[in-house]
Motif scaffolding. Sequence first.
Motif: not given
Length: 432
Positions: A26, A30, A36, A40, A47, A50, A59, A285, A295
Motif C-alpha cells: 500500500a 501510494y 493509486y 486513495f 497506507p 492499514i 482500499l 491484491t 490493489i
Amino acid sequence: MWQEKFESMSTDEMQAFQLDKLKETAAWVYEKIPFYKKKFDELGVSPADINQLEDLGKLPFTVKTDLRDNYPFGLCAVDPTKVVRVHASSGTTGKPITGPYTEEDLDQWKDCMARTLMAAGVSSEDIAQNAYGLGLFTGGLGFHQGAEALGCTVIPAGSGMTERQITLMQDLGTTVLFSTPSYALTIAEKAKDMGVDLRELPVRVGVFGAEPWTQEMRKEIQDRIGIKAHEAYGLTELMGPGVAFDCSAQDGYLHVNEDHVLAEIIDPVTEEVLPIGEKGELVFTAIQRRAMPMIRYRTRDITELKRETCSCGRTLLKMKKVYGRSDDMLIISGVNVFPSQIESILLDVEEVEPQYVLIIRKKGYLDALSVDVEAKPEVYDLGEEKLVEVAHKIESRIRGIIGIGVKVRCVPPKSIERSEGKAKRVFDARNM
C-alpha cells in the motif's frame, strides 16, 4: 520446490505475513503510482490506515479499464530500466493489458509456477511439452520457467501445428503436457485421426489453464489421453499462471498462493465483501510484486473460498474451480446462465463430442440461447431421426437442470472450429 514454510504455514502466521506485505505494498503504490495515490486520496484513506487485514476493504478497486486507460506503463511502479520483461493480453476487446516485471517479480512468478507443477506431480525426471503460445501471452513462458526451475527437460513446442505436437510426443517421449484444456482435446482428436493412441505413450500428466473448464471436461481429457489432468489458474494482471493450482486431492478446489496474493469474494453488484464460503466475484491484491502491484483487482471470475488443511498437507486458502465470469454470464428468460453449466450437461451425453458453441439471438424483446454440438461420427451416420432424438434429450436435460428452454442442434463431426489456444464458446448474433 516444496516450500513448506508457506504452503503449510499456520493461518495466524500467514495472516501476519500478509499484513506486513500489504502495508508495504500500500505504501509502495501510494508513493510510486499517481493513479493509486489519487484513488486513495479520493477515498480519504492512506497506507497508515492499514492496521489489520480487514482494512483491505478500505482500499479502492482496480478494474480492467483502469489498465487500458493507463496503457502501457501508467501503473508501473519502477523506473523503466528496472523492467526486465513485458507480457500482455491479446487485446481482442480493446488495448492490450501490459504486465511489466522486475527481476524479483520473475523470480517470484517462477517459484509460484514451480509450486503449481510440483503439486501436479511434475519433477526433474519429466519431459515437459509446452503447447501454449510462447509470445506476449503469459501462459507459455510462465509454464516454461516453472518447468525449468524444477529441472525438467522442456520442449517449447508452442501452440498449433497439431500433427507435429503428436509427433514430438512420440519421438521425444513427452511425459507432461501443458496447454489450454480445449487444445488438449484438439490434440486427442487429431491423434485419433492419425491412428495414434496417446494412452500408449509415456505422457502421464497434463497441466492446463487459461480458460474455464469443468470437472466433466477434466474427465474427458483424462480418458482420451490417459493422463492425470491438473489445473493452473492465473491472470495477466497478477503475474500470469501460478496464482492458484490444484493438487493430488483434485476435490474441485485450487490452492491460492496467498503469500503472494490476497483473495477476497465480493458481491459483484453491491461490491460488499462476502464471508468466506459464499459465492461471488473473486478479487485479488498482489502483495509482493514490485513493477505493477494490483490493489483489489476485480477478476470478474465467480467462485467461493474455503480454508482447511488439505489432504495433500497444504494449508493455503482454497478457491473453488471458477463457475464462470460475471461478464460472461448470460441472462436467458430471466435466468442467470454460465457457459460452464451447459458444458457440464453436454459432456455427460455420450452421443456427442466435447465440441460445442453457444449462440445468443434476439427473440422478440428477449435473448434466446441455442446450442450447436457435434454428434459423434457413429451417431451422425444414423441419420436425422437419431440426431433429433439426441438434441431433444439435451434440451430436456438443460430445461430440467437450469430451467430454461434452449434449442439444440447436433451438427456434423468436425464442423466446429478447433482451438489452438483459448476456445471461443459463445457467439453473440443479436446484431446480425
